[in-house]
Design a protein around this motif. Sequence first.
Motif, mmCIF file in Angstrom:
data_model
loop_
_atom_site.group_PDB
_atom_site.id
_atom_site.type_symbol
_atom_site.label_atom_id
_atom_site.label_comp_id
_atom_site.label_asym_id
_atom_site.label_seq_id
_atom_site.Cartn_x
_atom_site.Cartn_y
_atom_site.Cartn_z
ATOM 1 N N GLN A 186 0.817 -1.227 0.000
ATOM 2 C CA GLN A 186 0.000 0.000 0.000
ATOM 3 C C GLN A 186 0.845 1.270 0.000
ATOM 4 O O GLN A 186 0.442 2.271 -0.562
ATOM 5 N N PHE A 187 1.987 1.244 0.709
ATOM 6 C CA PHE A 187 2.669 2.517 0.997
ATOM 7 C C PHE A 187 4.001 2.712 0.280
ATOM 8 O O PHE A 187 4.605 3.775 0.411
ATOM 9 N N PHE A 188 4.471 1.702 -0.414
ATOM 10 C CA PHE A 188 5.770 1.837 -1.082
ATOM 11 C C PHE A 188 5.605 1.523 -2.569
ATOM 12 O O PHE A 188 4.816 0.647 -2.932
ATOM 13 N N PRO A 189 6.343 2.218 -3.432
ATOM 14 C CA PRO A 189 6.244 1.941 -4.870
ATOM 15 C C PRO A 189 6.630 0.492 -5.184
ATOM 16 O O PRO A 189 7.393 -0.136 -4.439
ATOM 17 N N ALA A 190 6.105 0.004 -6.304
ATOM 18 C CA ALA A 190 6.369 -1.380 -6.717
ATOM 19 C C ALA A 190 7.871 -1.656 -6.762
ATOM 20 O O ALA A 190 8.648 -0.845 -7.276
ATOM 21 N N GLY A 191 8.264 -2.782 -6.216
ATOM 22 C CA GLY A 191 9.659 -3.218 -6.296
ATOM 23 C C GLY A 191 10.551 -2.716 -5.181
ATOM 24 O O GLY A 191 11.655 -3.228 -4.992
ATOM 25 N N VAL A 192 10.090 -1.707 -4.425
ATOM 26 C CA VAL A 192 10.955 -1.160 -3.358
ATOM 27 C C VAL A 192 11.133 -2.191 -2.245
ATOM 28 O O VAL A 192 12.227 -2.378 -1.722
ATOM 29 N N VAL A 193 10.039 -2.876 -1.904
ATOM 30 C CA VAL A 193 10.135 -3.951 -0.911
ATOM 31 C C VAL A 193 9.569 -5.224 -1.538
ATOM 32 O O VAL A 193 8.449 -5.221 -2.061
ATOM 33 N N ASN A 194 10.324 -6.272 -1.480
ATOM 34 C CA ASN A 194 9.891 -7.576 -1.980
ATOM 35 C C ASN A 194 10.054 -8.585 -0.840
ATOM 36 O O ASN A 194 11.022 -8.497 -0.073
ATOM 37 N N ILE A 195 9.124 -9.509 -0.738
ATOM 38 C CA ILE A 195 9.210 -10.515 0.331
ATOM 39 C C ILE A 195 9.042 -11.891 -0.299
ATOM 40 O O ILE A 195 8.027 -12.164 -0.963
ATOM 41 N N VAL A 196 10.056 -12.722 -0.130
ATOM 42 C CA VAL A 196 10.015 -14.066 -0.707
ATOM 43 C C VAL A 196 10.370 -15.063 0.388
ATOM 44 O O VAL A 196 11.345 -14.882 1.122
ATOM 45 N N THR A 197 9.565 -16.120 0.501
ATOM 46 C CA THR A 197 9.825 -17.170 1.493
ATOM 47 C C THR A 197 10.671 -18.278 0.865
ATOM 48 O O THR A 197 10.811 -18.353 -0.362
ATOM 49 N N ASP A 198 11.169 -19.156 1.719
ATOM 50 C CA ASP A 198 11.831 -20.372 1.236
ATOM 51 C C ASP A 198 11.626 -21.461 2.275
ATOM 52 O O ASP A 198 11.018 -21.212 3.320
ATOM 53 N N ALA A 199 12.105 -22.646 1.975
ATOM 54 C CA ALA A 199 12.054 -23.732 2.955
ATOM 55 C C ALA A 199 13.464 -23.901 3.524
ATOM 56 O O ALA A 199 13.976 -25.016 3.623
ATOM 57 N N ASN A 200 14.099 -22.776 3.854
ATOM 58 C CA ASN A 200 15.459 -22.762 4.389
ATOM 59 C C ASN A 200 16.460 -23.231 3.340
ATOM 60 O O ASN A 200 17.499 -23.805 3.673
ATOM 61 N N ASP A 201 16.151 -22.946 2.067
ATOM 62 C CA ASP A 201 17.010 -23.476 1.002
ATOM 63 C C ASP A 201 17.427 -22.425 -0.036
ATOM 64 O O ASP A 201 18.135 -22.750 -0.976
ATOM 65 N N LEU A 202 16.981 -21.164 0.139
ATOM 66 C CA LEU A 202 17.281 -20.190 -0.916
ATOM 67 C C LEU A 202 18.097 -18.990 -0.436
ATOM 68 O O LEU A 202 18.358 -18.067 -1.222
ATOM 69 N N GLY A 203 18.498 -19.000 0.838
ATOM 70 C CA GLY A 203 19.270 -17.865 1.353
ATOM 71 C C GLY A 203 20.516 -17.604 0.533
ATOM 72 O O GLY A 203 20.870 -16.453 0.236
#
Length: 469
Positions: A186-203
């Motif tokens: 809602q408050f930040f332009p597209a792409g400024v904050v991205n959130i991606v999960t993993d199963a402890n395998d993509l760090g």
Amino acid sequence: MSDFKLLINGRLVPGDSTMPVLNPATDQPVAECPRGSEAQINAAVAAAKAAFPAWSRTTVEERRAALLKLAAALEARSDEFAELLTQEQGKPLAEAKGEITFTLMFIRAFAEMDLKPQVIEETANARIEAHRRPLGVVACIIPWNFPVLLAAGKFSPALLAGNTLVIKPAATTPLTTLKLGELFQQFFPAGVVNIVTDANDLGNVLTKHPDVRKVSFTGSTATGKKVMASAADTIKRVTLELGGNDAAIVLGDVDPAKTAPALFGAAFWNCGQVCLAVKRLYVHESIYDQMCEELAKLADASIVGNGMEEGVQIGPLQNRAQFEKVKALLAETKAKGGVIAGGQVPDGAGYFIRPTIVRDVKEGDRIVDEEQFGPILPVIKYSDPEDALNRANASYYGLGGSVWGRDDTQTASLAARMEAGTVWINKHLEIAPNVPFGGAKQSGLGVEFAKQGLEEFTQLQVINASRAA
Ligand code: NAD
């Protein structure tokens, strides 16, 4: 359909696959959660890179305003966030509410900070200025003990400084972070904050990615070493907040009955799963037996259970792997003797261990030498405070430490020589957004929080100007 979505390039999207998130108090799923793929991590980095030029040109005031809007929106939904946090993390609801309150305080404190250039020299013909420029794409990698607060300790300064982000929560506590994604959208332009999960395998996909300029990592020392190695290839900036084995040295002149509750709280908060918890307690022989008794009473009186239930003081271990690790340590400790309270693993579902006090232990015992990160406190006897100090310092960790006593000269002298990033006197485990925080030795690299922490999300640029001839 899952209520939870990844945030990539301003869009809330499903993961390329899903994974269950378990409630550690019941061992039952809280939700089916999107699980990001390597392609989605790469898409998130690409989105953050594309968003950087415009975001980095916004003013500090604009970025401050966006952070304050985020805080207001989080505050309006704080009960919902706290309940979700208890369900995925396990901590008692009152503590989950405390984590959200503390998170708001951190976001707002960073939003108020500034990055004004510093004039180093000014003469009739020359002017030298030091500027703090944003770095670019920052990867924020978060552990499972304080998922919301530790994320805010990274995203708030990183965004204020003008960076764009990829946030990767821990595999067992991604849900509150994904909910935050709805607010970021809602408050930040597209792409400024991205959130991606993993199963402890993509760090490692993030830490080796050539377009990531900085990794802000909180987690174990073992993983921190991998992060540092992987960042070397492109000389990424790294901030590492790692494990600890904090010692508290209690001198013989304190009142055990009055001091024990503070020590107990600092050891067992969040079921002992705090980087800065008291993990080794050195107590002077003159008050040793009494201190052990007081701590045992507190352990016996603790109410352990599902954090959603009224009155519960200590929740479960956060995840099965940690539960198994601490159970193994407990079995080994019990076999050696000295457990004077707790030590039970209640029957039934959930990863519960009652708070455990163990006495007459020493260096060489695993419970003393290693970071337990769970509800077992070793109480170690000493006779000479200088010897206690040497033993406290004989660790490759150096996150925090504390000295407890009435003689200010003696406590100050011992505190000054403790090899730790933070040393408290007559308290332990206090952090604040205006107080820098970082580990000594293998507990970390760099600092978080305060002006110093904010500056770690920037590149120092010197502009050294003369007048034209
Ligand atoms: P962890 O190191 O296993 O995981 C932390 C994060 O790193 C997770 O998001 C995980 O998915 C990610 N990760 C795993 N492998 C990775 C890799 N190769 N490259 C990049 N990222 C990777 O730690 P944990 O078990 O989640 O947390 C417990 C540890 O964290 C304890 O040692 C504790 O002391 C420490 N901790 C430190 C602080 C601090 O501020 N110093 C705060 C909280 C926890």
